[in-house]
Design a protein around this motif. Structure first.
Motif, mmCIF file in Angstrom:
data_model
loop_
_atom_site.group_PDB
_atom_site.id
_atom_site.type_symbol
_atom_site.label_atom_id
_atom_site.label_comp_id
_atom_site.label_asym_id
_atom_site.label_seq_id
_atom_site.Cartn_x
_atom_site.Cartn_y
_atom_site.Cartn_z
ATOM 1 N N ASN A 91 0.740 -1.266 0.131
ATOM 2 C CA ASN A 91 -0.101 -0.195 0.105
ATOM 3 C C ASN A 91 0.999 1.078 -0.090
ATOM 4 O OD1 ASN A 91 -2.496 -1.481 -0.069
ATOM 5 N ND2 ASN A 91 -2.580 -1.272 2.283
ATOM 6 N N SER A 93 0.672 3.746 1.661
ATOM 7 C CA SER A 93 -0.190 4.237 3.039
ATOM 8 C C SER A 93 0.586 5.592 3.559
ATOM 9 C CB SER A 93 -0.085 3.166 4.009
ATOM 10 O OG SER A 93 1.109 2.695 4.261
ATOM 11 N N TYR A 98 -3.875 8.886 1.048
ATOM 12 C CA TYR A 98 -4.252 7.594 1.212
ATOM 13 C C TYR A 98 -5.389 7.116 2.018
ATOM 14 C CZ TYR A 98 -4.099 2.354 1.885
ATOM 15 O OH TYR A 98 -4.526 1.146 1.930
#
Length: 160
Positions: A91, A93, A98
């Motif tokens: 991810n 992130s 996000y």
């Protein structure tokens, strides 16, 4: 030519001939041969083009103080975990925008073509755009659900 070299060449020819009529051919060559050591940030998203009386509808952004088209990032499903492991996906992130399960991801460049094929398959991810439309125009926005019932919708295109 030994069996290993012959097998490798046969596989390369097969892959190139299968993608020769698309943009993915050059991407395949670049990611498998030239830049296979790098991580690439990918984001899968969509935009609505809403035209009313020859003007385009824009909404005030949530994350940036600007007016923008309605749209957002596709979300992945719980079943995406297998795809993440298979293609060494992480991810993104640390991205300031996000949100949980966003398809904002980091992919080893050698797996880019496979990840694009996965996305096009529509499996393990959100496949429609109703969630974002609901969030931005109806839930937090200026429209009532009844305002949208008779609207005409048309798919325009996909950019890669």
């Amino acid at each position: 030519m030994d069996n290993v070299s012959g097998s490798i060449i046969k596989n390369i020819v097969k892959q190139i001939s299968s993608c020769a009529r698309s943009k993915s051919c050059w991407l395949y060559i670049k990611t498998k041969c030239r830049i296979k050591k790098y991580d690439v940030r990918m984001s899968f998203s969509y935009l609505f083009i809403i035209e009313i009386a020859n003007q385009y509808l824009l909404i005030k952004g949530k994350n940036i103080a600007q007016y923008q088209p309605i749209g957002g990032v596709y979300k992945y499903s719980e079943s995406f975990e297998g795809v993440k492991r298979k293609h060494s996906i992480r991810n993104a992130s640390n991205d300031q925008f996000y949100d949980n399960k966003d398809l904002r991801i980091i992919v080893p460049s050698k797996n880019i073509v496979e990840v694009i094929k996965w996305f096009k398959s529509g499996t393990d991810r959100e496949t429609d755009v109703h969630r974002e439309f609901q969030e931005e125009l109806i839930q937090d926005g200026p429209l009532n659900l009844s305002d949208c019932m008779d609207s005409a919708r048309e798919y325009v295109k996909r950019e890669e």
